[in-house]
Design an enzyme around this catalytic site. Structure first.
Site, PDB file in Angstrom:
ATOM      1  N   TYR A 144      -5.042  -1.681  30.149  1.00 57.30           N
ATOM      2  CA  TYR A 144      -6.296  -0.936  30.051  1.00 57.30           C
ATOM      3  C   TYR A 144      -6.934  -0.733  31.420  1.00 57.30           C
ATOM      4  CZ  TYR A 144     -10.954   0.393  28.330  1.00 57.30           C
ATOM      5  OH  TYR A 144     -12.142   1.050  28.084  1.00 57.30           O
ATOM      6  N   LYS A 148      -7.300   3.017  33.346  1.00 57.23           N
ATOM      7  CA  LYS A 148      -8.588   3.600  33.708  1.00 57.23           C
ATOM      8  C   LYS A 148      -8.710   3.801  35.218  1.00 57.23           C
ATOM      9  CE  LYS A 148     -10.544   4.085  29.655  1.00 57.23           C
ATOM     10  NZ  LYS A 148     -10.911   5.429  29.141  1.00 57.23           N
ATOM     11  N   GLY A 204     -14.086 -19.996  25.647  1.00 53.13           N
ATOM     12  CA  GLY A 204     -14.479 -20.813  26.786  1.00 53.13           C
ATOM     13  C   GLY A 204     -15.672 -21.678  26.414  1.00 53.13           C
ATOM     14  N   ASP A 205     -16.543 -21.923  27.397  1.00 55.97           N
ATOM     15  CA  ASP A 205     -17.736 -22.728  27.101  1.00 55.97           C
ATOM     16  C   ASP A 205     -18.938 -21.858  26.745  1.00 55.97           C
ATOM     17  OD1 ASP A 205     -18.475 -21.613  29.505  1.00 55.97           O
ATOM     18  OD2 ASP A 205     -18.614 -23.515  30.606  1.00 55.97           O
ATOM     19  N   GLY A 206     -18.705 -20.543  26.687  1.00 56.97           N
ATOM     20  CA  GLY A 206     -19.772 -19.629  26.295  1.00 56.97           C
ATOM     21  C   GLY A 206     -20.724 -19.260  27.401  1.00 56.97           C
ATOM     22  N   ARG A 274     -20.307 -10.032  33.788  1.00 58.67           N
ATOM     23  CA  ARG A 274     -20.229  -8.580  33.797  1.00 58.67           C
ATOM     24  C   ARG A 274     -21.640  -8.040  33.630  1.00 58.67           C
ATOM     25  NH1 ARG A 274     -15.930  -5.762  32.245  1.00 58.67           N
ATOM     26  NH2 ARG A 274     -14.758  -7.028  33.686  1.00 58.67           N
TER      27      ARG A 274
END
Length: 320
Positions: A144, A148, A204-206, A274
């Site tokens: 992906y 892009k 993951g750990d969030g 992000r």
């Protein structure tokens, strides 16, 4: 105008078709339905200014005179592009080439839907358009990311060598009605799990972050960009940043769910943070998002309830 939207039966593409029709344009939606759905555009079935053509844009075809082309065809969720890896690379390369050729032939404007995935697992935060990214070109997500990134390069080449009037939008996490309920994206997964009373799965750990833009804001930014002379990439996303745990807790709250949060291993190359720098969008387009995450989630709930009810009914009928 006569406007072509590749991927017009997809999530963002179908909302774009809605907006273009509302402005009075004639719209051709082209989609091979590998991830799109006719249900996303069924409201336009009797609209004389709307035409749907089922077609794989990796195969060259002319659709008659067009004035503008929005290139949105591509699997876009991890579930889909990891399942359709080669197809994702082909639509980002061959498909983009065919769409740019159409724009060149008809002297049409062109806008490509690129992605925040171009920044990979970023070392610069938040991400401005000038950041070149930190991307694994051979990892699982590369089908992906690189599709892009190549699409952006090809778009810039057509501007430089063929003088096509091009635009590049880098879309950050977008959500709203018509998200595929099983597409593995954060919002669709959390809403589905919360509405069903299942554990909300956090990888993951969030602590990794995402920024979520409601689809009406995304479409507004895209349309504004299409009307400018700007040809370098522009981030369109919501700079409100949430950890995955914060997002899960907010979904539980708006749904009124008592679901638990379950932690699972982090997938390879999953970005740790992000968030868009939208300075250019503010300056160039006078744009910024209006819908906050809580309000957007509330707007999504009826659609997800409807889809889950339809699925339950279909499963019951199958068993019966």
């Amino acid at each position: 105008m006569r406007v072509l939207v590749s991927g017009g039966a997809g999530f963002v593409g179908s909302h774009l078709c809605d907006a273009l029709l509302a402005e009075g344009h004639n719209v051709i939606a082209v989609d091979n339905l590998c991830t799109g759905s006719l249900q996303n555009i069924e409201q336009h079935a009797s609209e004389p200014r709307f035409e749907f053509i089922q077609h794989d844009i990796c195969l060259a075809r002319d659709f008659g005179k067009i004035d503008f082309l929005f290139h949105f065809a591509s699997p876009a969720s991890p579930v889909d592009y990891l399942r359709l890896g080669v197809e994702t690379l082909r639509v980002g390369s061959e498909g983009t080439f065919n769409m740019l050729e159409l724009a060149r032939r008809h002297n049409a404007g062109f806008l490509i839907a690129s992605t925040s995935e171009c920044y990979g697992d970023p070392l610069e935060h938040p991400q401005p358009e000038t950041y070149w990214g930190h991307v694994n070109p051979i990892g699982p997500r590369s089908v992906y990311d690189e599709a892009k990134r190549f699409g952006e390069a090809l778009t810039m080449a057509y501007r430089r060598y063929h003088k096509v009037e091009t635009h590049i939008v880098r879309i950050f996490n977008t959500y709203g009605p018509r998200l595929q309920i099983n597409d593995g994206r954060v919002i669709s997964t959390f809403l589905k799990q919360a509405l069903l009373g299942e554990d909300l799965t956090v990888f993951g750990d969030g602590s990794q972050t995402r920024s979520f833009c409601y689809v009406s804001d995304e479409i507004d930014g895209i349309l504004r960009l299409s009307r400018t002379s700007e040809h370098y990439p522009v981030n369109i996303g919501n700079p409100g940043e949430f950890t995955m745990v914060e997002c899960a807790q907010l979904v539980k709250e708006v749904v009124g769910s008592s679901s638990n949060i379950r932690f699972e291993p982090l997938p390879q190359d999953d970005p740790k943070q992000r968030c868009p720098d939208i300075t250019r969008a503010r300056q160039l387009l006078d744009w910024e998002p209006k819908v906050d995450l809580r309000s957007g989630l509330i707007l999504c709930i009826p659609y997800f309830q409807k889809v889950l009810a339809e699925q339950a009914k279909a499963e019951a009928a199958h068993k019966g």
